[in-house]
Design a protein around this motif. Sequence first.
Motif, mmCIF file in Angstrom:
data_model
loop_
_atom_site.group_PDB
_atom_site.id
_atom_site.type_symbol
_atom_site.label_atom_id
_atom_site.label_comp_id
_atom_site.label_asym_id
_atom_site.label_seq_id
_atom_site.Cartn_x
_atom_site.Cartn_y
_atom_site.Cartn_z
ATOM 1 N N GLY A 1 148.343 100.751 -19.910
ATOM 2 C CA GLY A 1 147.180 101.423 -19.353
ATOM 3 C C GLY A 1 146.062 100.452 -19.042
ATOM 4 O O GLY A 1 146.020 99.331 -19.556
ATOM 5 N N GLU A 2 145.134 100.916 -18.221
ATOM 6 C CA GLU A 2 144.037 100.068 -17.765
ATOM 7 C C GLU A 2 143.222 99.519 -18.942
ATOM 8 O O GLU A 2 142.888 98.340 -18.988
ATOM 9 N N ARG A 3 142.913 100.403 -19.901
ATOM 10 C CA ARG A 3 142.118 99.969 -21.045
ATOM 11 C C ARG A 3 142.875 98.944 -21.889
ATOM 12 O O ARG A 3 142.305 97.925 -22.297
ATOM 13 N N ARG B 1 137.737 96.522 -17.175
ATOM 14 C CA ARG B 1 138.662 97.491 -16.584
ATOM 15 C C ARG B 1 138.580 97.440 -15.059
ATOM 16 O O ARG B 1 139.585 97.657 -14.369
ATOM 17 N N ALA B 2 137.379 97.146 -14.542
ATOM 18 C CA ALA B 2 137.229 97.027 -13.086
ATOM 19 C C ALA B 2 138.071 95.870 -12.546
ATOM 20 O O ALA B 2 138.684 95.964 -11.482
ATOM 21 N N SER B 3 138.125 94.775 -13.303
ATOM 22 C CA SER B 3 138.935 93.620 -12.872
ATOM 23 C C SER B 3 140.417 93.955 -12.937
ATOM 24 O O SER B 3 141.198 93.545 -12.074
ATOM 25 N N VAL B 4 140.825 94.699 -13.964
ATOM 26 C CA VAL B 4 142.216 95.143 -14.053
ATOM 27 C C VAL B 4 142.547 96.021 -12.868
ATOM 28 O O VAL B 4 143.611 95.882 -12.243
ATOM 29 N N GLU C 1 141.749 94.971 -22.606
ATOM 30 C CA GLU C 1 141.577 94.403 -23.948
ATOM 31 C C GLU C 1 142.507 93.212 -24.159
ATOM 32 O O GLU C 1 142.118 92.191 -24.739
ATOM 33 N N ARG C 2 143.759 93.335 -23.661
ATOM 34 C CA ARG C 2 144.739 92.267 -23.854
ATOM 35 C C ARG C 2 144.350 91.005 -23.093
ATOM 36 O O ARG C 2 144.539 89.873 -23.586
#
Length: 246
Positions: free
Chosen positions: A28-30, A40-43, A34-35
């Motif tokens: 998931g995005e979150r 989240r915007a960059s992901v 974190e990883r």
Amino acid sequence: MRNHQAVSAWLEQELAAGRLAIGSRLPGERAMAERLGISRASVREGTRVLEALGVVRAGVGSGPQAGTVITGNPALALDSALRLHVASTHLPVTDVVETRLLLETWAAAHASADSPALARAALLLDEMDQHDDGPDGFLERDALFHVALAEAAGNVLIGAMMGSLRGSIAAYTQRLTAGLPDWTTTSDRLRREHRAILEAVLAGRGVTAADLIRDHIEGFYREAGVPRGASDSFQCETLSLRMPDT
């Protein structure tokens, strides 16, 4: 490295290590944010870039189709890049044509007579005979025919590159028909040549098929008034890449 590029670099590492594969879903995005230590915007931006390149497919909602799935479509990424470079003249069309000659003569020489792609190629030739929808329809089927022949060689990358090259010069090939003295005469000749190429491949005569496809491609461009340039010397180089007829 920009933040969104971290997504691509991470995915490359995961694929290389075997922790992810075609068909796998991304976290998931979150969880990815974190990883990777990014927002989240960059992901989200990185995932969109990968989707545009045909590497992943983003699903919406819930259920089996939800989430971002790795699809790995190299033809889509190559096609987009080549179209842009050809349009901007960064890749001269003559260079693209010579590369196509290299790929197609190799593929014709190595094509397997048992490949399912050849059944598709034969069907396309039948459609060319049955439908008289002018140069546009003919050349669309012609492009698919050549891609099918390349895929019959069993090399995934060659098939993807061929599909991309055909897409990158499709509009250019359409424009070339305006320079042909008689489209009906040309299309009749191309039909005969297609049949001869396919027959040679099905018979396992690789050298003959490679020679036929080289003459077929060069003949069209020559008739349309495209200068051959360096392809004159290129012919000799392709001979070492072909297998002997059996």
